[in-house]
Motif scaffolding. Structure first.
Motif, short mmCIF file in Angstrom:
data_model
loop_
_atom_site.label_atom_id
_atom_site.label_comp_id
_atom_site.label_asym_id
_atom_site.label_seq_id
_atom_site.Cartn_x
_atom_site.Cartn_y
_atom_site.Cartn_z
N GLU A 296 -8.82 13.73 -0.63
CA GLU A 296 -7.48 14.15 0.17
C GLU A 296 -7.45 15.48 -1.01
OE1 GLU A 296 -4.95 11.79 0.04
OE2 GLU A 296 -6.22 9.74 -0.01
N GLN B 55 -7.85 13.32 -6.11
CA GLN B 55 -6.70 13.78 -5.76
C GLN B 55 -5.32 13.70 -6.46
OE1 GLN B 55 -5.38 10.06 -3.71
NE2 GLN B 55 -7.30 9.53 -2.72
N SER C 97 -12.02 6.08 -1.21
CA SER C 97 -12.09 7.22 -2.33
C SER C 97 -13.01 6.76 -3.36
CB SER C 97 -11.17 7.53 -3.02
OG SER C 97 -9.84 7.80 -1.78
N HIS D 131 -1.03 10.77 1.36
CA HIS D 131 -1.44 9.31 1.17
C HIS D 131 -1.37 8.94 2.69
CE1 HIS D 131 -1.78 10.67 -3.20
NE2 HIS D 131 -0.42 10.69 -3.05
N HIS E 202 -6.85 13.28 5.72
CA HIS E 202 -6.13 12.62 6.55
C HIS E 202 -5.18 13.35 7.91
CE1 HIS E 202 -6.65 8.65 5.02
NE2 HIS E 202 -5.52 9.62 3.35
N ASP F 214 -2.93 6.90 6.45
CA ASP F 214 -4.06 7.12 6.52
C ASP F 214 -3.71 8.09 8.10
OD1 ASP F 214 -3.10 4.91 8.03
OD2 ASP F 214 -3.93 3.87 6.52
N SER G 62 0.93 -1.26 0.15
CA SER G 62 0.23 -0.01 -0.04
C SER G 62 0.86 0.92 0.21
CB SER G 62 -0.68 -0.27 1.21
OG SER G 62 0.09 0.25 2.27
N GLN G 63 0.30 2.41 -0.20
CA GLN G 63 0.83 4.15 -0.01
C GLN G 63 1.45 3.98 1.13
OE1 GLN G 63 1.34 5.75 -2.12
NE2 GLN G 63 0.32 6.01 -4.28
N GLY G 64 0.85 3.57 1.96
CA GLY G 64 1.62 3.63 3.91
C GLY G 64 2.65 2.50 3.91
N ASN H 150 -5.71 3.53 4.90
CA ASN H 150 -5.89 2.85 3.29
C ASN H 150 -6.47 1.48 3.25
OD1 ASN H 150 -4.31 5.82 2.91
ND2 ASN H 150 -1.90 4.25 4.09
#
Length: 505
Positions: free
Chosen positions: A460, A391, A345, A147, A489, A149, A119-121, A340
């Motif tokens: 976002e 976004q 979205s 990005h 966030h 959370d 994930s992005q996180g 996330n």
């Protein structure tokens, strides 16, 4: 502990006449946890590139440490996480990496996963772990919260709080307050450093601004009073000087001396006025424009704008959302929060897809919506008009004039909103592609503010947007109370404006 010394730094991008920095001098302690703040487009990322030696400049930067920049570019996303880390930092020790991963709440098993599946996180956390594997480097951390959370931000915040020796660019107020011990701020006319966190810096700036405004008003009154006094005294001197030539004047020398004395007094008053004018020039240079934004939402005859009933959503076989039910009434400001990948979205895109509103959505965003499969029921009020902020900013191009024409915006109103969001007139003729990421996001926000919509859907919206602009947006929303559904966030923003919160598991 050592010092980074910047002396008479001057820089402008090739082909432009406006300096980003001019004769800037200050120094940084390499043990500081330094928060870097300033309006979008002021040069925060540019300054980091100067420290990295990527740009030519005049003046000097002296440092006994090496600089390292986050985020790293990952050339091949198909590699495993272990391979990505090895390519960036070949000489890392496994135990040290595992220690960093543990502090970032990542399992060691992530090393054998393909980086593209993270994930992005998770990617953000891995790249931060690599950054802190490099010993004796001064670290330049650019927007790590984008990005992430809320849970990810808290984890990264706790992680960075235990570290030292870095510059951190972030526009999340709570995030900065939890981490930093000094603030480096790019103001309108200078760069300054203060000890403390972001809130203390903000409070000190407010005190300084209030003092300068009061001092400016006092000097204006003094300048006017001294000007009038100088005119009167000079006039009296002229009259006295003329009177000595009368036939009945017994002592012309005395009268002349009196006239000269009065003229000397007039000159002294004029000098005091000139000093007051000089003192006034030093004030108000760094007071930020916080002109109020205005959003003219359209009125709708219905009190219920949107009803969502047992909504489920998936991308192919990947189910991101199941059996969600809620509704939006006029005046609601609904924040959707969650980890996330929980489908935040996707809810917004499902609403847009269902209501078949494409205005303001780029081609790439439409393509993303085409891959989204939904079930359940989404019912909007008749003739409901939606304004959407995505976004993605990659589709933006052309001048602001061309953008306004393409989207049927009142060009004057659109540019007025951007001016209030700290756009300089010189930006109006540039191609949007060359704007900073924060400025690009402001283009989308200004468009949405200018739309006469019933429901504002923002995905976002605050990514890359500076703190002062966030405050302006909050003040506008609280003043005009538009009906909104948004994903964000920034905890402070959510707490300040949301009337309802939907938390996804």
């Amino acid at each position: 502990m050592s010092q980074i010394k910047i002396t008479n730094l001057t820089f402008a991008y090739e082909g432009t006449y406006d300096n980003i920095f001019k004769n800037v001098s200050f120094q940084i302690d390499t043990n500081w946890k330094l928060g870097f703040t300033g309006r979008n487009g002021r040069g925060k990322t540019t300054f980091m590139r100067l420290l990295l030696g990527e740009l030519s400049y005049t003046g000097s930067i002296h440092a006994s440490v090496h600089f390292d920049y986050f985020p790293y570019a990952v050339a091949d996303m198909s590699l495993t996480t272990r391979e990505v880390i090895g390519n960036i930092e070949p000489h890392y020790e496994h135990w040290a990496l595992c220690k960093e991963l543990y502090q970032l709440e990542l399992d060691e098993g992530i090393l054998d996963r393909v980086f593209n599946t993270l994930s992005q996180g998770e990617r953000t956390k891995v790249l931060l772990a690599i950054l802190f594997l490099k010993s004796n480097n001064f670290l330049l951390i650019d927007e790590p919260t984008n990005h992430l959370d809320l849970e990810g931000r808290e984890c990264v915040s706790n992680y960075l709080r235990r570290k030292k020796g870095f510059i951190l660019i972030s526009h999340d107020r709570m995030f900065l307050d939890h981490i930093i011990d000094h603030v480096l701020s790019i103001n309108k006319t200078n760069i300054e450093i203060q000890k403390g966190n972001f809130s203390s810096w903000m409070q000190n700036k407010a005190y300084q601004d209030q003092f300068e405004i009061a001092e400016n008003e006092k000097l204006l009154r003094d300048i006017h009073r001294l000007g009038e006094s100088a005119k009167r005294t000079a006039g009296w001197s002229d009259l006295t000087e003329k009177s000595k030539f009368g036939s009945d004047v017994p002592d012309r020398g005395y009268v002349g001396h009196k006239a000269a004395k009065m003229m000397k007094r007039a000159k002294a008053i004029s000098q005091r006025r000139e000093k007051a004018l000089e003192d006034k020039k030093k004030l108000l240079k760094n007071i930020e424009s916080n002109d109020a934004l205005e959003i003219k939402q359209a009125d709708h005859f219905s009190n219920t704008y949107l009803v969502i009933d047992t909504l489920s959503a998936s991308y192919g076989e990947n189910v991101v959302l199941s059996d969600l039910t809620f509704k939006i009434e006029k005046g609601d400001r609904v924040a959707i929060i969650g980890a996330n990948g929980s489908g935040k979205s996707s809810i917004l895109k499902a609403i847009i897809q269902s209501l078949k509103l494409n205005a303001g959505i780029s081609y790439s965003e439409n393509e993303a919506i085409q891959d989204l499969h939904t079930s359940g029921n989404i019912k909007g009020a008749k003739d409901l008009v939606i304004s959407y902020v995505s976004q993605d900013t990659s589709h933006l191009k052309g001048t602001l004039k061309e953008y306004a024409l393409e989207h049927a915006l009142d060009e004057g109103l659109f540019k007025s909103m951007l001016s209030k969001l700290d756009f300089d007139v010189i930006q109006f003729e540039k191609d949007i592609r060359f704007f900073s990421e924060g400025q690009k996001k402001k283009v989308l926000l200004a468009k949405s503010i200018c739309d006469r919509a019933h429901l504002y859907i923002w995905d976002e919206p605050l990514n890359y947007v500076d703190v002062l602009s966030r405050v302006q947006l909050e003040d506008m929303i609280l003043a005009y109370a538009p009906t909104m559904i948004f994903v964000e966030h920034d905890q402070a923003f959510i707490e300040n404006i949301a009337t309802n919160i939907i938390e996804l598991g």
